[in-house]
Write a protein that holds these residues in place. Sequence first.
Motif, PDB file in Angstrom:
ATOM      1  N   ARG A 167       0.842  -1.184   0.000  1.00  0.00           N
ATOM      2  CA  ARG A 167       0.000   0.000   0.000  1.00  0.00           C
ATOM      3  C   ARG A 167       0.882   1.239   0.000  1.00  0.00           C
ATOM      4  O   ARG A 167       1.823   1.358   0.796  1.00  0.00           O
ATOM      5  CB  ARG A 167      -0.919   0.031   1.226  1.00  0.00           C
ATOM      6  CG  ARG A 167      -1.862   1.236   1.251  1.00  0.00           C
ATOM      7  CD  ARG A 167      -2.935   1.105   2.302  1.00  0.00           C
ATOM      8  NE  ARG A 167      -3.795   2.263   2.347  1.00  0.00           N
ATOM      9  CZ  ARG A 167      -4.813   2.502   1.507  1.00  0.00           C
ATOM     10  NH1 ARG A 167      -5.082   1.620   0.564  1.00  0.00           N
ATOM     11  NH2 ARG A 167      -5.563   3.593   1.619  1.00  0.00           N
ATOM     12  N   PHE A 168       0.588   2.161  -0.908  1.00  0.00           N
ATOM     13  CA  PHE A 168       1.295   3.431  -1.010  1.00  0.00           C
ATOM     14  C   PHE A 168       0.368   4.524  -0.491  1.00  0.00           C
ATOM     15  O   PHE A 168      -0.534   4.992  -1.197  1.00  0.00           O
ATOM     16  CB  PHE A 168       1.693   3.707  -2.462  1.00  0.00           C
ATOM     17  CG  PHE A 168       2.644   2.677  -3.030  1.00  0.00           C
ATOM     18  CD1 PHE A 168       4.019   2.856  -2.918  1.00  0.00           C
ATOM     19  CD2 PHE A 168       2.162   1.532  -3.657  1.00  0.00           C
ATOM     20  CE1 PHE A 168       4.899   1.903  -3.427  1.00  0.00           C
ATOM     21  CE2 PHE A 168       3.017   0.584  -4.175  1.00  0.00           C
ATOM     22  CZ  PHE A 168       4.397   0.775  -4.056  1.00  0.00           C
ATOM     23  N   ALA A 169       0.574   4.906   0.762  1.00  0.00           N
ATOM     24  CA  ALA A 169      -0.327   5.871   1.405  1.00  0.00           C
ATOM     25  C   ALA A 169      -0.264   7.249   0.764  1.00  0.00           C
ATOM     26  O   ALA A 169      -1.220   8.027   0.841  1.00  0.00           O
ATOM     27  CB  ALA A 169      -0.004   5.966   2.895  1.00  0.00           C
ATOM     28  N   GLY A 170       0.840   7.586   0.111  1.00  0.00           N
ATOM     29  CA  GLY A 170       1.011   8.926  -0.444  1.00  0.00           C
ATOM     30  C   GLY A 170       0.390   9.129  -1.794  1.00  0.00           C
ATOM     31  O   GLY A 170       0.395  10.255  -2.317  1.00  0.00           O
ATOM     32  N   VAL A 171      -0.137   8.110  -2.405  1.00  0.00           N
ATOM     33  CA  VAL A 171      -0.777   8.234  -3.715  1.00  0.00           C
ATOM     34  C   VAL A 171      -2.268   8.452  -3.506  1.00  0.00           C
ATOM     35  O   VAL A 171      -2.965   7.573  -2.999  1.00  0.00           O
ATOM     36  CB  VAL A 171      -0.533   6.986  -4.576  1.00  0.00           C
ATOM     37  CG1 VAL A 171      -1.230   7.135  -5.926  1.00  0.00           C
ATOM     38  CG2 VAL A 171       0.953   6.749  -4.763  1.00  0.00           C
ATOM     39  N   ALA A 172      -2.742   9.638  -3.889  1.00  0.00           N
ATOM     40  CA  ALA A 172      -4.137  10.026  -3.636  1.00  0.00           C
ATOM     41  C   ALA A 172      -4.447   9.767  -2.155  1.00  0.00           C
ATOM     42  O   ALA A 172      -3.699  10.181  -1.282  1.00  0.00           O
ATOM     43  CB  ALA A 172      -5.078   9.291  -4.568  1.00  0.00           C
ATOM     44  N   GLN A 173      -5.535   9.021  -1.883  1.00  0.00           N
ATOM     45  CA  GLN A 173      -5.860   8.668  -0.496  1.00  0.00           C
ATOM     46  C   GLN A 173      -5.375   7.262  -0.143  1.00  0.00           C
ATOM     47  O   GLN A 173      -5.729   6.727   0.902  1.00  0.00           O
ATOM     48  CB  GLN A 173      -7.372   8.753  -0.281  1.00  0.00           C
ATOM     49  CG  GLN A 173      -7.926  10.152  -0.421  1.00  0.00           C
ATOM     50  CD  GLN A 173      -7.344  11.093   0.635  1.00  0.00           C
ATOM     51  OE1 GLN A 173      -7.284  10.758   1.817  1.00  0.00           O
ATOM     52  NE2 GLN A 173      -6.908  12.273   0.195  1.00  0.00           N
ATOM     53  N   GLY A 174      -4.559   6.711  -1.018  1.00  0.00           N
ATOM     54  CA  GLY A 174      -4.009   5.379  -0.772  1.00  0.00           C
ATOM     55  C   GLY A 174      -4.143   4.487  -1.999  1.00  0.00           C
ATOM     56  O   GLY A 174      -5.203   4.434  -2.625  1.00  0.00           O
ATOM     57  N   LEU A 175      -3.047   3.832  -2.362  1.00  0.00           N
ATOM     58  CA  LEU A 175      -3.022   2.947  -3.514  1.00  0.00           C
ATOM     59  C   LEU A 175      -2.502   1.586  -3.071  1.00  0.00           C
ATOM     60  O   LEU A 175      -1.451   1.483  -2.447  1.00  0.00           O
ATOM     61  CB  LEU A 175      -2.114   3.510  -4.614  1.00  0.00           C
ATOM     62  CG  LEU A 175      -1.784   2.556  -5.773  1.00  0.00           C
ATOM     63  CD1 LEU A 175      -3.027   2.334  -6.634  1.00  0.00           C
ATOM     64  CD2 LEU A 175      -0.637   3.106  -6.617  1.00  0.00           C
ATOM     65  N   SER A 178      -5.887  -1.119  -6.450  1.00  0.00           N
ATOM     66  CA  SER A 178      -7.024  -0.602  -5.702  1.00  0.00           C
ATOM     67  C   SER A 178      -6.673   0.809  -5.258  1.00  0.00           C
ATOM     68  O   SER A 178      -5.751   0.992  -4.447  1.00  0.00           O
ATOM     69  CB  SER A 178      -7.326  -1.503  -4.498  1.00  0.00           C
ATOM     70  OG  SER A 178      -8.437  -1.013  -3.787  1.00  0.00           O
ATOM     71  N   LEU A 179      -7.387   1.787  -5.767  1.00  0.00           N
ATOM     72  CA  LEU A 179      -7.045   3.190  -5.534  1.00  0.00           C
ATOM     73  C   LEU A 179      -8.185   3.920  -4.840  1.00  0.00           C
ATOM     74  O   LEU A 179      -9.309   3.946  -5.344  1.00  0.00           O
ATOM     75  CB  LEU A 179      -6.730   3.876  -6.870  1.00  0.00           C
ATOM     76  CG  LEU A 179      -6.439   5.387  -6.810  1.00  0.00           C
ATOM     77  CD1 LEU A 179      -5.165   5.667  -6.020  1.00  0.00           C
ATOM     78  CD2 LEU A 179      -6.361   5.972  -8.216  1.00  0.00           C
ATOM     79  N   ASP A 180      -7.893   4.476  -3.665  1.00  0.00           N
ATOM     80  CA  ASP A 180      -8.822   5.408  -3.030  1.00  0.00           C
ATOM     81  C   ASP A 180      -8.559   6.781  -3.640  1.00  0.00           C
ATOM     82  O   ASP A 180      -7.692   7.534  -3.184  1.00  0.00           O
ATOM     83  CB  ASP A 180      -8.604   5.423  -1.522  1.00  0.00           C
ATOM     84  CG  ASP A 180      -9.135   4.171  -0.854  1.00  0.00           C
ATOM     85  OD1 ASP A 180     -10.354   4.012  -0.806  1.00  0.00           O
ATOM     86  OD2 ASP A 180      -8.307   3.347  -0.398  1.00  0.00           O
ATOM     87  N   VAL A 181      -9.305   7.108  -4.695  1.00  0.00           N
ATOM     88  CA  VAL A 181      -9.089   8.369  -5.408  1.00  0.00           C
ATOM     89  C   VAL A 181      -9.312   9.538  -4.458  1.00  0.00           C
ATOM     90  O   VAL A 181      -8.531  10.495  -4.407  1.00  0.00           O
ATOM     91  CB  VAL A 181     -10.034   8.464  -6.620  1.00  0.00           C
ATOM     92  CG1 VAL A 181      -9.785   9.757  -7.384  1.00  0.00           C
ATOM     93  CG2 VAL A 181      -9.853   7.254  -7.523  1.00  0.00           C
ATOM     94  N   THR A 182     -10.382   9.460  -3.707  1.00  0.00           N
ATOM     95  CA  THR A 182     -10.663  10.404  -2.629  1.00  0.00           C
ATOM     96  C   THR A 182     -11.124   9.583  -1.432  1.00  0.00           C
ATOM     97  O   THR A 182     -11.168   8.355  -1.489  1.00  0.00           O
ATOM     98  CB  THR A 182     -11.767  11.405  -3.032  1.00  0.00           C
ATOM     99  OG1 THR A 182     -13.013  10.700  -3.158  1.00  0.00           O
ATOM    100  CG2 THR A 182     -11.436  12.087  -4.357  1.00  0.00           C
ATOM    101  N   LYS A 183     -11.486  10.242  -0.361  1.00  0.00           N
ATOM    102  CA  LYS A 183     -11.998   9.505   0.793  1.00  0.00           C
ATOM    103  C   LYS A 183     -13.344   8.856   0.497  1.00  0.00           C
ATOM    104  O   LYS A 183     -13.789   7.990   1.242  1.00  0.00           O
ATOM    105  CB  LYS A 183     -12.119  10.443   1.995  1.00  0.00           C
ATOM    106  CG  LYS A 183     -10.775  10.915   2.543  1.00  0.00           C
ATOM    107  CD  LYS A 183     -10.941  11.783   3.774  1.00  0.00           C
ATOM    108  CE  LYS A 183      -9.591  12.210   4.333  1.00  0.00           C
ATOM    109  NZ  LYS A 183      -9.729  13.059   5.543  1.00  0.00           N
ATOM    110  N   LYS A 184     -13.977   9.274  -0.596  1.00  0.00           N
ATOM    111  CA  LYS A 184     -15.289   8.736  -0.938  1.00  0.00           C
ATOM    112  C   LYS A 184     -15.262   7.764  -2.109  1.00  0.00           C
ATOM    113  O   LYS A 184     -16.141   6.911  -2.236  1.00  0.00           O
ATOM    114  CB  LYS A 184     -16.258   9.876  -1.275  1.00  0.00           C
ATOM    115  CG  LYS A 184     -16.560  10.797  -0.103  1.00  0.00           C
ATOM    116  CD  LYS A 184     -17.580  11.846  -0.498  1.00  0.00           C
ATOM    117  CE  LYS A 184     -17.968  12.726   0.688  1.00  0.00           C
ATOM    118  NZ  LYS A 184     -19.004  13.726   0.312  1.00  0.00           N
TER     119      LYS A 184
END
Length: 967
Positions: free
Chosen positions: A507-515, A588-594
Amino acid sequence: MNLKLHFLLFMAFLMFSVSVFAQKITGTVTGGGQTVIGGAVKASPSGVGTSTGVDGKYSLALKPGTYQVTFSAIGFQPKTIAVQLAAGDSKVLDVDLAVSSESLKEVVVVGGRGAPRSKLESAVPVDVININSINESTAKPDLMSQLNQNVPSFNYNKQSGADGADAIDFASLRGLGYDQTLVLVNGIRRHMSAYVDAGQSARGRGNSGTDLNAIPENAIDHVEILRDGASAQYGSDAIAGVINIVLKKDINHLTFDAGFSGYDDQKYNTLSYSDPKAYYTGKKFDGQTLTLGADYGIAVGKNGGFLNIGGNYEDQGKTFRYAPDLAISRERRAFGDGSIALGGGMFNMEVPIKGTNTTFFAFGGYNYKHSQVYAYTRSWNYDNGLRANATKFPTDPVTGDLIFVPGIMKVDAPDGTPFNADNVYYNPEEDVYIKDESAAFGFRGKTDDDWQWSVSNNTGRNDFHYYGENTFNAALIVVPGQPIQTRFNDGGFNYLQNTTNADITKRFAGVAQGLQLSFGGEVRYERYQIYAGEPNSYIGATDPVPVTVDGVTTLEVKASGSEGYPGYSPTDARIADRASEGAYSEISLDVTKKWLIDLAERFENYDDFGFVGTEKFATRYKLADNFNLRGSISTGFRAPSLQQMNFSNTNTEIVNGNLVYTKTVPNYSPIARAAGIPKLTPETSTNYSLGFTWAPIPQLNVSVDGYDVKIKNRIVFSGQYAEGDPSFGDPNTPGTLNNLLLASQVAQASFYTNAVNTTNTGVDIVVDYKTRWEKQHFNVTFAGNIQHVAINQINVPSTFKGSASDSAIFFSDREQYFLKYAAPTAKLNLSLEYGIAKWAFGTRFTYYGTVKELGFGEVAAPANAPDKFFPYVDLDNGGGAVPEIFVFHPKVTTDIYATLKVTKNISWYIGVDNLFNVHPDEAVVKGSVSATSGTSSFGDSNSGGPFESVQMGFNGMRLFTKFKFSF
C-alpha cells in the motif's frame, strides 16, 4: 480401551489443565451501552483466546506472566490492555468498547487483493457467514444446506435417482453451473471433485464442482461469498463468484457438539401406504441423523503461533417417500434420500519465525464418505408387460424361469397369495465411497519497506468409487450350486490438483488517499483418471437365452453390466493431465476519501487449449457516510475441466431384442470429431453489476445488487444420436460418423460440447437489523434473490443440421428447461430472533419460487403444435395430448427454534424445520396420471418418483436437538 478408561483419562487431562492454568482473568465486555455477545478476547504472546457469552462475560485461564489482552468485536473499536499475573492470581477486568466508525459490519478478504475492507465498504457484494450462527438453529446437518437458506443466490439441490449425483453435494451462485463458482480455503484454490454429471441429475447437468461438505464444519470460522465475477483476480471458474472458507485459529478453547434430527412426515412416508409390500420402507421417524463435532487449538512457540484441529462425524439414515393420491410408483419403489456416513478432520497452523517478519503456515485434512442410494426399480413383469424387465433378472439357463433371490427381491402380493413372478421386483443399490484429502503449506511475510508477500503450494485429491450392491448382472450365466453375485466393483475416477502461488502487495499511502498494488502468479497441475471395474460389472451377453414370462418362453439377449450402475470398462479407462500458468495484477485506488476504484487483469495459458485473458473494473462511491453506490464490469472464463474432456462411460441397452452399446463419447475421441464436436474450449463471460449499501442507523444495514451475466460457449451434455442416421454418412466410408460408430459397436452416442450462449439476470437483496438492550436482543434478517435465465443461442454442429430431428435432439427442449430452471425464479428468506437472558427464540420463513421441468414425452406432438419435438402426454379422460410440463409452484416453509444457555459452558438448541410439512408439487401433469396407459406423465420425471429434486426438498418436517459444549 473401554468407555470408563476414556472418561478417567479425560478427567485427568482436565485436572492437569486446571492446575497449569490456575490464573484467571474474568470480566464483562460492553459497548454502546449493551453487552457484547461473541466478542473476541485474546492474550498475547500466548495466543490464548476465548469469546464472550450471551451475557457479555468471558474467562481466560493463563500461566503466570505479562500479557497484552486484546478485546474486539464487529462494529466496535478494539482495545488492548496490559495485564500481569502472578502465580495463583485471579483478576476481574471489565471492558467497554467504543462503537467504531467502521461499523459497516464484517471485514472481508475476497473481492479485492491487499488490505481487507468491511463488507459494505467493498466495491462488490460479499456475504460473511459465521458458521456458529447458521448451524445451531437448523436441523440441516451439512454446510451446503445451511448456506442455501442464508445466502440469497446460493443454490443447492439434493438429488434422487441420479446415480452418483445422489452421493455428492455441489452448489452454485446466481443460477449458474456448479463449476462456475470458485472455492478457496484460506484464500487458496480448493480442488474439485472427480465426479462429473453425464446427464443423470436434474440440476448441474454436465457439470462438475467442489464438495463443500468435505470440509468439516467444526474447523470453519466463517465463510466469505463473493457474488460477482472474479476471474481477473482468481482465475478459472470464478464466473459466478468465489466462496472462501476461512478456518479457525482459536487456541486453548475446546468445543464439542452433538446433534440429532429426523423427519416426521407421516403423510408421504411409505410406511403410511396401505400395503407396505408395495414399497421399500424404513422408519416412521426416518432420515435419522447423528452429528458429532469437536475443535481444539494449542499454542505453537512463543510468538503467537497456533495449531487448530477440527473434525466432524455424520450418520444419516435413508428416507422413503410416495404420493398417497397417485398409483404405486413402480419405477421408484425406493424413492428418497440415500444414507450417508462420513467423517473427517482438518487442521490450520501458523508459526511466526522468531526474529523475522515471516510466518510459516499450513492447513489440510481428510474426509471419508460412504453413501448408499437406490437406483430405479426393476420389475419382472407387471400390467401385462407395460414395464417388463425380465432381461434384468437372473434366470434358469435351461427353462428361462426367474431365479428368486430372497433378501434382495421382493414380492408385491398379499400374504398367502401363491407365488407369481409377475409380482417380483428389486431395487439396485449404489454404494459410493468418496475419499477427499488436501494439504497446503507456505510462507508469508513483510519486507523492511512494507512489501507483503506470500508463497504457497496446495495439493488436493478426490477419489469417487462405485460399487453395485443387492443387484445382478443378468448376463452372467447362473451355475447350479454356486451363489449368484450380488455385489460388484464398478470402478470409478479420481482427480488431483497441485497449485503453487506467489503473491506480492503493498500500500502506497502517499498516492491520492491510498493505492494498493498487487501482483502475482500461479502454476497449476491437474490429473484425472478413470479406472475400470471388475469384469463382471460390465461384461455382457452376446447370445440369446431362454426367458419365460407368464409361461411363454422367448429367446432374449440379457441386459449387460451390474444393474443400477454398470461398471467402467477398460475402453473407458483413461489417465489425462495438463498444466497451466497464470499471472495477474491489481490496483485498488482510493481516489478520494469517498471514491474507490479497483482494476484487475489476469493472463493464463493452458497446455491443452492455449491462452486466455480477463479484466475487471469495480468502483464504489460514498454518496454519504452511510450510503455507498457500487458497480463492476468484468470478463471471465472457465477452462473445460479434465472431467468433461475425458469422461467416458459405456452402457448397454436392449433395442428391438438386440444388445446395443450407448456411450458417453470422450471429447478426444475420433467419433467426436466426426460428429462435428470440436475440442472443448473455455466458457467466456461478461459480468455487469450495480448496487448500493445503506446503513441508516447503526443497527440496520441494507444491500441491493443487480447483475447481468452473459456467457458464451457453455459446456453442456448433448442428446443421444443413433448409429444409422442417414445424415451421418455412408457406414462403409472410412471416417464418417456412421462408420466410426459401427466400428466401435456404439449404437447411441452423446457428447460434452460448447453449445449454448446464455444470459443470467437478477437481483440480490440483504437487509440485516440487530439491536440489544439490557439482557435482550432482537435480530431480523431478510435475504432474497430474484433471477431469470435466458438462452440466447444454441450452436448446433453442422453434422446435426441434416434434419430437424437431429437439430432438436442436440440440446432438446427438456435440456433447455433444466438449464433455465437450475434455480427457482425467486428465493426469499426472512429470519426473526428474540433473546432474553439465557433464552433465545427464532423463526425463519423461506419462499421458493417457481420451477418448471419437462418430461421425456410419451406421445407425438399434435399436428398443430408450434414445436413438434416438444414432449407431450395424453390426458386420462381422452381429451388429447398436452405438453408435458411439470410445474412446481411457489411454496413457503416455516422453521422454529429455541436456544438455552444452560451454563456458561453448555448450550442447548431445539427446533423444527418445515413446521407445517410443506412439500413441492407432485411431478405429474394434472389430468395425466394413469399408471397403466403408458402414455401419461406418471413416473416420467427425471427422478422417476412422486417428487422432483427441487431446492426446497421433498422429505417434509424435520425435528432436531443439539448440545454444544465450550471450555
